[in-house]
Motif scaffolding. Structure first.
Motif, mmCIF file in Angstrom:
data_model
loop_
_atom_site.group_PDB
_atom_site.id
_atom_site.type_symbol
_atom_site.label_atom_id
_atom_site.label_comp_id
_atom_site.label_asym_id
_atom_site.label_seq_id
_atom_site.Cartn_x
_atom_site.Cartn_y
_atom_site.Cartn_z
ATOM 1 N N GLN A 174 -10.340 -36.220 -24.185
ATOM 2 C CA GLN A 174 -9.751 -35.891 -22.964
ATOM 3 C C GLN A 174 -9.926 -37.163 -22.109
ATOM 4 O O GLN A 174 -9.097 -37.380 -21.081
ATOM 5 N N ASN A 175 -10.882 -37.843 -22.176
ATOM 6 C CA ASN A 175 -11.142 -38.953 -21.363
ATOM 7 C C ASN A 175 -10.184 -40.160 -21.572
ATOM 8 O O ASN A 175 -9.651 -40.826 -20.673
ATOM 9 N N THR A 176 -9.631 -40.188 -22.814
ATOM 10 C CA THR A 176 -8.594 -41.094 -23.267
ATOM 11 C C THR A 176 -7.265 -40.603 -22.756
ATOM 12 O O THR A 176 -6.644 -41.663 -22.342
ATOM 13 N N LEU A 234 -9.074 -54.859 -36.653
ATOM 14 C CA LEU A 234 -8.635 -53.424 -36.281
ATOM 15 C C LEU A 234 -9.151 -53.036 -34.663
ATOM 16 O O LEU A 234 -10.163 -53.324 -34.380
ATOM 17 N N ARG A 235 -8.015 -52.440 -34.283
ATOM 18 C CA ARG A 235 -8.451 -51.812 -32.910
ATOM 19 C C ARG A 235 -8.908 -50.379 -33.304
ATOM 20 O O ARG A 235 -8.653 -49.606 -33.671
ATOM 21 N N LYS A 236 -10.082 -50.245 -32.814
ATOM 22 C CA LYS A 236 -10.916 -49.173 -33.019
ATOM 23 C C LYS A 236 -11.068 -48.185 -31.595
ATOM 24 O O LYS A 236 -11.837 -48.869 -30.624
ATOM 25 N N ASP A 237 -10.051 -47.300 -31.640
ATOM 26 C CA ASP A 237 -10.061 -46.554 -30.342
ATOM 27 C C ASP A 237 -9.660 -45.030 -30.801
ATOM 28 O O ASP A 237 -9.635 -44.830 -32.015
ATOM 29 N N PHE A 238 -9.413 -44.418 -29.850
ATOM 30 C CA PHE A 238 -9.067 -42.952 -30.201
ATOM 31 C C PHE A 238 -7.769 -42.783 -29.810
ATOM 32 O O PHE A 238 -7.283 -42.329 -28.792
ATOM 33 N N THR A 239 -6.886 -42.817 -30.823
ATOM 34 C CA THR A 239 -5.397 -42.985 -30.507
ATOM 35 C C THR A 239 -4.810 -41.492 -30.288
ATOM 36 O O THR A 239 -5.072 -40.549 -31.157
ATOM 37 N N ILE A 240 -4.248 -41.127 -29.160
ATOM 38 C CA ILE A 240 -3.858 -39.992 -28.678
ATOM 39 C C ILE A 240 -2.346 -40.010 -28.443
ATOM 40 O O ILE A 240 -1.589 -38.837 -28.086
ATOM 41 N N GLU A 249 -6.999 -38.983 -20.014
ATOM 42 C CA GLU A 249 -6.780 -39.282 -18.746
ATOM 43 C C GLU A 249 -6.718 -41.103 -18.101
ATOM 44 O O GLU A 249 -5.821 -41.362 -17.428
ATOM 45 N N ARG A 250 -7.133 -41.721 -19.135
ATOM 46 C CA ARG A 250 -7.046 -43.182 -18.961
ATOM 47 C C ARG A 250 -5.827 -43.681 -19.321
ATOM 48 O O ARG A 250 -5.373 -44.468 -18.500
ATOM 49 N N TYR A 251 -4.703 -42.932 -20.249
ATOM 50 C CA TYR A 251 -3.447 -43.370 -20.499
ATOM 51 C C TYR A 251 -2.433 -42.887 -19.352
ATOM 52 O O TYR A 251 -1.561 -43.192 -19.314
ATOM 53 N N VAL A 252 -2.889 -41.516 -18.845
ATOM 54 C CA VAL A 252 -1.984 -41.238 -17.819
ATOM 55 C C VAL A 252 -1.935 -42.372 -16.649
ATOM 56 O O VAL A 252 -0.705 -42.746 -16.350
ATOM 57 N N ASP A 253 -2.914 -42.902 -16.341
ATOM 58 C CA ASP A 253 -3.061 -43.867 -15.436
ATOM 59 C C ASP A 253 -2.375 -45.095 -15.720
ATOM 60 O O ASP A 253 -1.632 -45.663 -15.180
ATOM 61 N N ARG A 254 -2.479 -45.635 -17.158
ATOM 62 C CA ARG A 254 -2.085 -46.841 -17.726
ATOM 63 C C ARG A 254 -0.429 -46.647 -17.576
ATOM 64 O O ARG A 254 0.487 -47.668 -17.267
ATOM 65 N N ILE A 255 0.223 -45.253 -18.166
ATOM 66 C CA ILE A 255 1.545 -45.280 -18.247
ATOM 67 C C ILE A 255 2.115 -45.311 -17.118
ATOM 68 O O ILE A 255 3.438 -45.878 -16.951
ATOM 69 N N GLU A 256 1.440 -44.780 -16.027
ATOM 70 C CA GLU A 256 1.920 -44.865 -14.543
ATOM 71 C C GLU A 256 2.390 -46.470 -14.100
ATOM 72 O O GLU A 256 3.179 -46.789 -13.240
ATOM 73 N N LYS A 257 1.096 -47.552 -14.436
ATOM 74 C CA LYS A 257 1.371 -48.721 -14.083
ATOM 75 C C LYS A 257 2.408 -49.229 -14.685
ATOM 76 O O LYS A 257 2.958 -50.266 -14.372
ATOM 77 N N LYS A 258 2.508 -48.805 -16.063
ATOM 78 C CA LYS A 258 3.424 -49.866 -17.212
ATOM 79 C C LYS A 258 3.869 -48.754 -18.082
ATOM 80 O O LYS A 258 3.152 -48.157 -19.073
#
Length: 260
Positions: A8-10, A114-120, A12-21
């Motif tokens: 869920q936090n990820t 490897l990029r270790k993150d939570f891909t959503i 929210e993080r990407y809502v902001d990123r996608i708005e910027k780029k």
């Protein structure tokens, strides 16, 4: 459940990123880069047991693992010790990771990262390419089979690899149906963060030998490594045991070969 909170936090993080780029811009930039050569899976397919060494400052189960965090130096030390690949955490809240860590490490070492993150979302895959990652993590507990299949196709277009992570028989089947070529069995239960290294041994037979099989998490001793080798494991992902060690090169050598 901590995995749900991280996801869920990820989001929210990407809502902001996608708005910027927007996705269209990130995708266009990623596709304009030279196509990769699937270096991550090639490195893991080499003879013998390959080691993916992880660079991370913290985790949800342990909190801060190390205050001293010269991440580029750590990655170079892993490479000098014979690591096949580096895993770099970029999730910022629970793992205190950063995209900048990945970017700097990728430019400082000659082995795949490897990029270790939570891909959503697919945005993260194109973004990983821009960060010069050679692979991304796809977690079956977060993504359905068709989404994993779609994301593997995106990876293939970019020339990067997908490490598809499973925790049980159902998730392994999902990974296989999705066309995963590199399958990791996580010995850590992402629901309660308990660890059972026997998880990899239990599910090895479910994964065809033409796939690359990775055992992830909880590997702390040479005995653990020996059991996994006997179980025809292709690669291990080791993080905490190395991050806690003062001399990471010695620690890795002891894990792989035992004490002299």
């Amino acid at each position: 459940m901590i995995l749900d909170e991280i996801a869920q936090n990820t989001i929210e993080r990407y809502v902001d990123r996608i708005e910027k780029k927007p996705l269209s811009a990130v995708k266009a930039q990623a596709l304009a880069m030279p196509k990769g050569n699937f270096a991550f899976e090639k490195a893991l397919a080499a003879d013998g047991l390959s080691c993916i060494c992880e660079v991370k400052k913290a985790s949800p189960s342990k909190g801060i693992i190390t205050e001293d965090f010269p991440y580029v130096e750590i990655a170079r030390e892993y490479e000098a010790a014979g690591a096949a690949c580096i895993s770099c955490l970029t999730e910022p809240k629970w793992f205190m990771g950063s995209d900048e860590y990945l970017r700097e490490i990728a430019s400082a070492v000659s082995i795949p990262v490897l990029r270790k993150d939570f891909t959503i979302c697919d945005y993260q895959i194109y973004e990983a390419k821009l960060l010069c990652a050679d692979a991304v993590l796809l977690i079956c507990a977060l993504l359905d089979t068709e989404t994993i299949r779609e994301y593997i196709k995106i990876c293939d277009t970019l020339g990067i690899s997908a490490l598809v992570e499973a925790h049980d028989e159902r998730e392994i089947e999902s990974a296989l149906y999705a066309g995963a070529r590199v399958i990791g069995v996580n010995n850590r239960n992402l629901k309660d963060f308990s660890v059972d290294t026997g998880n990899s041994e239990k599910y090895r037979a479910r994964i065809p030998e033409d796939k690359i099989f990775v055992s992830e998490s909880g590997i702390k001793s040479h005995d653990d490594v020996k059991r996994l080798i006997e179980n025809k494991t292709d690669a291990v992902l080791i993080g905490e045991a190395l991050m806690k060690a003062k001399n990471k090169r010695t620690a890795l050598e002891e894990l792989l070969y035992g004490k002299n």
